[in-house]
Design a protein around this motif. Structure first.
Motif, PDB file in Angstrom:
ATOM      1  N   MET A   1       0.841  -1.186   0.000  1.00 60.74           N
ATOM      2  CA  MET A   1       0.000   0.000   0.000  1.00 60.74           C
ATOM      3  C   MET A   1       0.889   1.253   0.000  1.00 60.74           C
ATOM      4  O   MET A   1       1.835   1.339   0.767  1.00 60.74           O
ATOM      5  N   GLN A   2       0.555   2.189  -0.874  1.00 54.59           N
ATOM      6  CA  GLN A   2       1.322   3.437  -0.979  1.00 54.59           C
ATOM      7  C   GLN A   2       1.143   4.290   0.273  1.00 54.59           C
ATOM      8  O   GLN A   2       0.041   4.430   0.791  1.00 54.59           O
ATOM      9  N   LYS A   3       2.249   4.849   0.761  1.00 62.68           N
ATOM     10  CA  LYS A   3       2.217   5.788   1.888  1.00 62.68           C
ATOM     11  C   LYS A   3       2.634   7.147   1.374  1.00 62.68           C
ATOM     12  O   LYS A   3       3.414   7.260   0.429  1.00 62.68           O
ATOM     13  N   TRP A   4       2.099   8.212   2.013  1.00 60.69           N
ATOM     14  CA  TRP A   4       2.276   9.570   1.519  1.00 60.69           C
ATOM     15  C   TRP A   4       2.810  10.504   2.591  1.00 60.69           C
ATOM     16  O   TRP A   4       2.505  10.352   3.766  1.00 60.69           O
ATOM     17  N   ASP A   5       3.595  11.498   2.166  1.00 56.11           N
ATOM     18  CA  ASP A   5       3.920  12.672   2.972  1.00 56.11           C
ATOM     19  C   ASP A   5       2.965  13.765   2.521  1.00 56.11           C
ATOM     20  O   ASP A   5       2.650  13.858   1.330  1.00 56.11           O
ATOM     21  N   TYR A   6       2.501  14.584   3.464  1.00 53.49           N
ATOM     22  CA  TYR A   6       1.582  15.681   3.139  1.00 53.49           C
ATOM     23  C   TYR A   6       2.190  17.017   3.526  1.00 53.49           C
ATOM     24  O   TYR A   6       2.947  17.106   4.496  1.00 53.49           O
ATOM     25  N   LEU A   7       1.844  18.034   2.765  1.00 52.27           N
ATOM     26  CA  LEU A   7       2.315  19.397   2.996  1.00 52.27           C
ATOM     27  C   LEU A   7       1.097  20.312   2.948  1.00 52.27           C
ATOM     28  O   LEU A   7       0.319  20.286   1.981  1.00 52.27           O
ATOM     29  N   HIS A   8       0.910  21.105   3.994  1.00 52.29           N
ATOM     30  CA  HIS A   8      -0.245  21.985   4.143  1.00 52.29           C
ATOM     31  C   HIS A   8       0.255  23.425   4.069  1.00 52.29           C
ATOM     32  O   HIS A   8       1.083  23.834   4.881  1.00 52.29           O
ATOM     33  N   ILE A   9      -0.206  24.199   3.079  1.00 49.94           N
ATOM     34  CA  ILE A   9       0.237  25.579   2.897  1.00 49.94           C
ATOM     35  C   ILE A   9      -0.969  26.505   2.915  1.00 49.94           C
ATOM     36  O   ILE A   9      -1.958  26.254   2.218  1.00 49.94           O
TER      37      ILE A   9
ATOM     38  N   TYR B   1       1.744  30.237   5.973  1.00 53.59           N
ATOM     39  CA  TYR B   1       1.924  29.134   6.920  1.00 53.59           C
ATOM     40  C   TYR B   1       2.268  27.864   6.151  1.00 53.59           C
ATOM     41  O   TYR B   1       1.684  27.586   5.107  1.00 53.59           O
ATOM     42  N   VAL B   2       3.199  27.095   6.679  1.00 54.72           N
ATOM     43  CA  VAL B   2       3.533  25.775   6.138  1.00 54.72           C
ATOM     44  C   VAL B   2       3.447  24.791   7.290  1.00 54.72           C
ATOM     45  O   VAL B   2       4.132  24.957   8.311  1.00 54.72           O
ATOM     46  N   ASN B   3       2.561  23.819   7.143  1.00 51.02           N
ATOM     47  CA  ASN B   3       2.310  22.825   8.189  1.00 51.02           C
ATOM     48  C   ASN B   3       2.072  23.482   9.557  1.00 51.02           C
ATOM     49  O   ASN B   3       2.591  23.041  10.574  1.00 51.02           O
ATOM     50  N   GLY B   4       1.283  24.558   9.554  1.00 56.49           N
ATOM     51  CA  GLY B   4       0.877  25.220  10.795  1.00 56.49           C
ATOM     52  C   GLY B   4       1.862  26.220  11.365  1.00 56.49           C
ATOM     53  O   GLY B   4       1.571  26.872  12.354  1.00 56.49           O
ATOM     54  N   GLN B   5       3.011  26.366  10.763  1.00 59.80           N
ATOM     55  CA  GLN B   5       4.035  27.289  11.260  1.00 59.80           C
ATOM     56  C   GLN B   5       4.104  28.523  10.359  1.00 59.80           C
ATOM     57  O   GLN B   5       4.277  28.391   9.143  1.00 59.80           O
ATOM     58  N   GLU B   6       3.989  29.721  10.965  1.00 59.44           N
ATOM     59  CA  GLU B   6       4.077  30.938  10.174  1.00 59.44           C
ATOM     60  C   GLU B   6       5.513  31.140   9.698  1.00 59.44           C
ATOM     61  O   GLU B   6       6.464  30.981  10.463  1.00 59.44           O
ATOM     62  N   LEU B   7       5.638  31.467   8.415  1.00 60.57           N
ATOM     63  CA  LEU B   7       6.959  31.708   7.845  1.00 60.57           C
ATOM     64  C   LEU B   7       7.457  33.096   8.230  1.00 60.57           C
ATOM     65  O   LEU B   7       6.699  34.067   8.140  1.00 60.57           O
ATOM     66  N   PRO B   8       8.709  33.221   8.678  1.00 60.47           N
ATOM     67  CA  PRO B   8       9.246  34.549   8.974  1.00 60.47           C
ATOM     68  C   PRO B   8       9.351  35.366   7.678  1.00 60.47           C
ATOM     69  O   PRO B   8       9.711  34.820   6.628  1.00 60.47           O
ATOM     70  N   ASN B   9       9.006  36.628   7.751  1.00 65.39           N
ATOM     71  CA  ASN B   9       9.089  37.535   6.594  1.00 65.39           C
ATOM     72  C   ASN B   9       8.337  37.008   5.376  1.00 65.39           C
ATOM     73  O   ASN B   9       8.773  37.183   4.238  1.00 65.39           O
ATOM     74  N   TRP B  10       7.202  36.373   5.605  1.00 66.51           N
ATOM     75  CA  TRP B  10       6.442  35.784   4.503  1.00 66.51           C
ATOM     76  C   TRP B  10       6.010  36.825   3.474  1.00 66.51           C
ATOM     77  O   TRP B  10       5.872  36.497   2.304  1.00 66.51           O
ATOM     78  N   GLU B  11       5.831  38.074   3.906  1.00 68.18           N
ATOM     79  CA  GLU B  11       5.381  39.127   2.986  1.00 68.18           C
ATOM     80  C   GLU B  11       6.379  39.373   1.859  1.00 68.18           C
ATOM     81  O   GLU B  11       6.012  39.855   0.790  1.00 68.18           O
ATOM     82  N   GLN B  12       7.652  39.065   2.080  1.00 70.83           N
ATOM     83  CA  GLN B  12       8.689  39.253   1.068  1.00 70.83           C
ATOM     84  C   GLN B  12       9.062  37.946   0.363  1.00 70.83           C
ATOM     85  O   GLN B  12       9.952  37.925  -0.482  1.00 70.83           O
ATOM     86  N   GLY B  13       8.374  36.860   0.682  1.00 69.85           N
ATOM     87  CA  GLY B  13       8.709  35.565   0.100  1.00 69.85           C
ATOM     88  C   GLY B  13       8.250  35.433  -1.340  1.00 69.85           C
ATOM     89  O   GLY B  13       7.671  36.351  -1.929  1.00 69.85           O
ATOM     90  N   GLU B  14       8.510  34.272  -1.906  1.00 71.64           N
ATOM     91  CA  GLU B  14       8.127  33.979  -3.292  1.00 71.64           C
ATOM     92  C   GLU B  14       6.609  33.941  -3.422  1.00 71.64           C
ATOM     93  O   GLU B  14       5.907  33.569  -2.485  1.00 71.64           O
ATOM     94  N   ASN B  15       6.106  34.282  -4.617  1.00 70.64           N
ATOM     95  CA  ASN B  15       4.664  34.178  -4.836  1.00 70.64           C
ATOM     96  C   ASN B  15       4.288  32.705  -5.007  1.00 70.64           C
ATOM     97  O   ASN B  15       5.139  31.846  -5.228  1.00 70.64           O
TER      98      ASN B  15
END
Length: 80
Positions: free
Chosen positions: A1-9, A24-38
């Motif tokens: 049976m296939q097993k999966w990793d999940y990513l929540h954004i 947020y990535v997996n419930g954690q706020e990214l520092p300086n997210w306002e300047q991050g990649e689109n």
């Protein structure tokens, strides 16, 4: 049976900004997210790394005036 990793954004679109940015990535706020990649750049990078989008949810915040829009994106890839 296939097993999966999940990513929540959670992507934040402030005002009329169509190019939202991951906040947020997996419930954690990214520092300086306002300047991050689109989100388009991030999704391409994730695709190259083997992640596939499996779910999407829109949410409008600031009722009755919709000042902020958030998207929740769920990705998965086979466990190594």
């Amino acid at each position: 049976m296939q097993k999966w990793d999940y990513l929540h954004i959670v992507v934040d679109h402030e005002g009329n900004n169509l190019l939202g940015r991951p906040r947020y990535v997996n419930g954690q706020e990214l520092p300086n997210w306002e300047q991050g990649e689109n989100i388009f750049s991030v999704m391409n990078t994730l695709g190259w790394k083997g992640w596939e989008l499996v779910s999407h949810l829109n949410a409008f915040l600031g009722f009755p005036i919709r000042k902020s829009k958030q998207q929740t994106l769920i990705f998965r890839r086979p466990k190594a």
